[in-house]
Design a protein around this motif. Sequence first.
Motif, mmCIF file in Angstrom:
data_model
loop_
_atom_site.group_PDB
_atom_site.id
_atom_site.type_symbol
_atom_site.label_atom_id
_atom_site.label_comp_id
_atom_site.label_asym_id
_atom_site.label_seq_id
_atom_site.Cartn_x
_atom_site.Cartn_y
_atom_site.Cartn_z
ATOM 1 N N PRO A 130 4.138 8.977 12.341
ATOM 2 C CA PRO A 130 3.501 9.727 11.253
ATOM 3 C C PRO A 130 3.522 8.997 9.915
ATOM 4 C CG PRO A 130 4.943 11.153 12.531
ATOM 5 C CD PRO A 130 5.209 9.754 12.983
ATOM 6 N N ARG A 131 4.590 8.229 9.654
ATOM 7 C CA ARG A 131 4.678 7.539 8.369
ATOM 8 C C ARG A 131 3.527 6.562 8.193
ATOM 9 N NH1 ARG A 131 5.294 8.895 4.048
ATOM 10 N NH2 ARG A 131 7.105 10.075 4.798
ATOM 11 N N SER A 132 3.164 5.853 9.269
ATOM 12 C CA SER A 132 2.046 4.923 9.200
ATOM 13 C C SER A 132 0.747 5.660 8.900
ATOM 14 C CB SER A 132 1.923 4.158 10.522
ATOM 15 O OG SER A 132 0.765 3.341 10.528
ATOM 16 N N VAL A 133 0.555 6.805 9.550
ATOM 17 C CA VAL A 133 -0.662 7.597 9.314
ATOM 18 C C VAL A 133 -0.706 8.071 7.869
ATOM 19 C CG1 VAL A 133 -1.908 9.694 9.956
ATOM 20 C CG2 VAL A 133 -0.797 8.311 11.722
ATOM 21 N N LEU A 134 0.414 8.584 7.373
ATOM 22 C CA LEU A 134 0.463 9.094 6.001
ATOM 23 C C LEU A 134 0.368 7.979 4.968
ATOM 24 C CD1 LEU A 134 3.178 11.852 6.485
ATOM 25 C CD2 LEU A 134 0.722 12.190 6.101
ATOM 26 N N ASP A 135 0.532 6.735 5.412
ATOM 27 C CA ASP A 135 0.308 5.581 4.540
ATOM 28 C C ASP A 135 -1.144 5.109 4.585
ATOM 29 O OD1 ASP A 135 2.869 5.478 3.542
ATOM 30 O OD2 ASP A 135 3.577 3.949 4.936
ATOM 31 N N GLY A 136 -2.006 5.906 5.209
ATOM 32 C CA GLY A 136 -3.436 5.608 5.178
ATOM 33 C C GLY A 136 -4.022 5.003 6.430
ATOM 34 N N MET B 152 -4.587 5.723 -0.215
ATOM 35 C CA MET B 152 -4.106 4.490 0.410
ATOM 36 C C MET B 152 -5.107 3.970 1.439
ATOM 37 S SD MET B 152 0.028 4.920 0.763
ATOM 38 C CE MET B 152 0.203 3.167 1.070
ATOM 39 N N TRP B 153 -5.768 4.877 2.172
ATOM 40 C CA TRP B 153 -6.813 4.449 3.111
ATOM 41 C C TRP B 153 -7.909 3.694 2.370
ATOM 42 C CZ3 TRP B 153 -12.052 5.626 3.258
ATOM 43 C CH2 TRP B 153 -12.733 5.214 4.405
ATOM 44 N N ALA B 154 -8.334 4.242 1.245
ATOM 45 C CA ALA B 154 -9.390 3.603 0.452
ATOM 46 C C ALA B 154 -8.921 2.260 -0.100
ATOM 47 C CB ALA B 154 -9.825 4.535 -0.686
ATOM 48 N N GLU B 155 -7.691 2.231 -0.591
ATOM 49 C CA GLU B 155 -7.143 0.978 -1.142
ATOM 50 C C GLU B 155 -7.063 -0.096 -0.066
ATOM 51 O OE1 GLU B 155 -2.897 -0.637 -2.958
ATOM 52 O OE2 GLU B 155 -3.410 1.487 -3.171
ATOM 53 N N ASN B 156 -6.651 0.271 1.148
ATOM 54 C CA ASN B 156 -6.557 -0.696 2.242
ATOM 55 C C ASN B 156 -7.907 -1.300 2.589
ATOM 56 O OD1 ASN B 156 -3.824 -0.145 2.440
ATOM 57 N ND2 ASN B 156 -4.035 1.307 4.124
ATOM 58 N N ARG B 157 -8.984 -0.568 2.334
ATOM 59 C CA ARG B 157 -10.333 -1.050 2.630
ATOM 60 C C ARG B 157 -10.981 -1.755 1.443
ATOM 61 N NH1 ARG B 157 -14.084 1.198 6.569
ATOM 62 N NH2 ARG B 157 -12.885 1.789 8.414
ATOM 63 N N GLY B 158 -10.288 -1.793 0.321
ATOM 64 C CA GLY B 158 -10.854 -2.422 -0.863
ATOM 65 C C GLY B 158 -11.820 -1.527 -1.617
ATOM 66 N N PHE B 159 -11.796 -0.203 -1.331
ATOM 67 C CA PHE B 159 -12.654 0.737 -2.030
ATOM 68 C C PHE B 159 -12.012 1.110 -3.371
ATOM 69 C CE2 PHE B 159 -14.522 2.670 2.157
ATOM 70 C CZ PHE B 159 -15.132 1.453 2.411
ATOM 71 N N THR B 160 -12.816 1.643 -4.266
ATOM 72 C CA THR B 160 -12.298 2.124 -5.545
ATOM 73 C C THR B 160 -12.183 3.645 -5.503
ATOM 74 O OG1 THR B 160 -14.493 2.280 -6.541
ATOM 75 C CG2 THR B 160 -13.313 0.201 -6.795
ATOM 76 N N THR B 161 -11.202 4.180 -6.209
ATOM 77 C CA THR B 161 -10.972 5.623 -6.215
ATOM 78 C C THR B 161 -10.803 6.135 -7.634
ATOM 79 O OG1 THR B 161 -8.565 5.355 -6.008
ATOM 80 C CG2 THR B 161 -9.838 5.547 -3.959
ATOM 81 N N GLN B 162 -11.199 7.380 -7.827
ATOM 82 C CA GLN B 162 -10.976 8.062 -9.102
ATOM 83 C C GLN B 162 -10.743 9.540 -8.811
ATOM 84 O OE1 GLN B 162 -14.338 8.314 -11.720
ATOM 85 N NE2 GLN B 162 -13.168 9.143 -13.430
ATOM 86 N N ILE B 163 -9.669 10.076 -9.353
ATOM 87 C CA ILE B 163 -9.417 11.507 -9.220
ATOM 88 C C ILE B 163 -10.255 12.218 -10.276
ATOM 89 C CG2 ILE B 163 -7.700 13.343 -9.352
ATOM 90 C CD1 ILE B 163 -5.602 11.363 -8.403
#
Length: 331
Positions: A306-312, A114-125
């Motif tokens: 904590p919920r905000s932190v865990l949301d990225g 979610m942190w990456a998504e909020n910044r517009g980054f791309t992710t792949q597991i």
Amino acid sequence: MEGPSFWNDQDKAKAIIAELKTLNGVLKPFEALVGQADDLAASIELAEEAETDEFDDDVRTAAEKAERDFSAFELQSMLSGPNDHCNAFVTIHAGAGGTEACDWAEMLLRMYMMWAENRGFTTQITDREDGGAAGIAQATIHIKGEYAYGNLRPESGVHRLVRISPYDSAARRQTSFSSVDVLPEIDETIDIEIKDEDLKRDVFRCGGPGGQHQNKTESGVRFTHIPTGVAAESRSERSQHKNSANAMALLKSKLIRMEEEKREAEYAKKYDEKGEISFGSQIRSYVLQPYQLVKDTRTGHEVGNPRSVLDGNIDGFIESYLRMKLSKGAS
């Protein structure tokens, strides 16, 4: 770049363009700040000449914006490590504690996604091993974005969770641990020599849900660097070739990170920051019960939601760590 032979060597040209992009990421904001300072000085001079409060609000607004922009630029300038501009691999391992720890590891996985998504980054597991009843035993995320590694590097360490366990019928409070390791993705312009005789390659059959989707081929790949014992694997792709490329990229990143840790250990020794560099050190506590608080043990930065932190929303923790390192380095 204006030379007629610039594109004759494609690899060199791409490396220069990448370097220019990194430099412009600092120079352009700096030039904009200089322009803001000049405009602000002119506005102040105009307000003084007017000898009224007509321009006070405009000057105040411009000054506040300049201060915010300078703070953002200052933070960006802290990301000056040789690999800070790189993409990142984030690996999460569940600690002892069975299902509870595996669930906590997956919560961290979601937080970084979610942190990456909020910044517009791309992710792949690129690698994931399920934890059995719930969560993950371990997973690796490939995060692509400018300065992904520089921003996420402070996240390396052990993360502690305290909560009422959803898996305990007696509703008792449980403490869980998961470790996070952050590695830079080394681009092709950085040459890392790994001798064939120092490399062990294993292939294995990846797990799956069973039935027609069960992976029946040995597509998973694991590389082990024999002199250091460092290993890296990938199982997310169906193609053994793709998994091999992913595993090799991750192995190179781990070897680069080992060299960085040696330099950081010297830095820690210089400033007496014992325990900060160690992969096994606890860096942050997330308390959901009996009260709600997330606190970084290195900087003292804390958030009561904590919920905000865990949301990225972890930028406050990243910034406080970078500013702490800057102040120690300047002292």
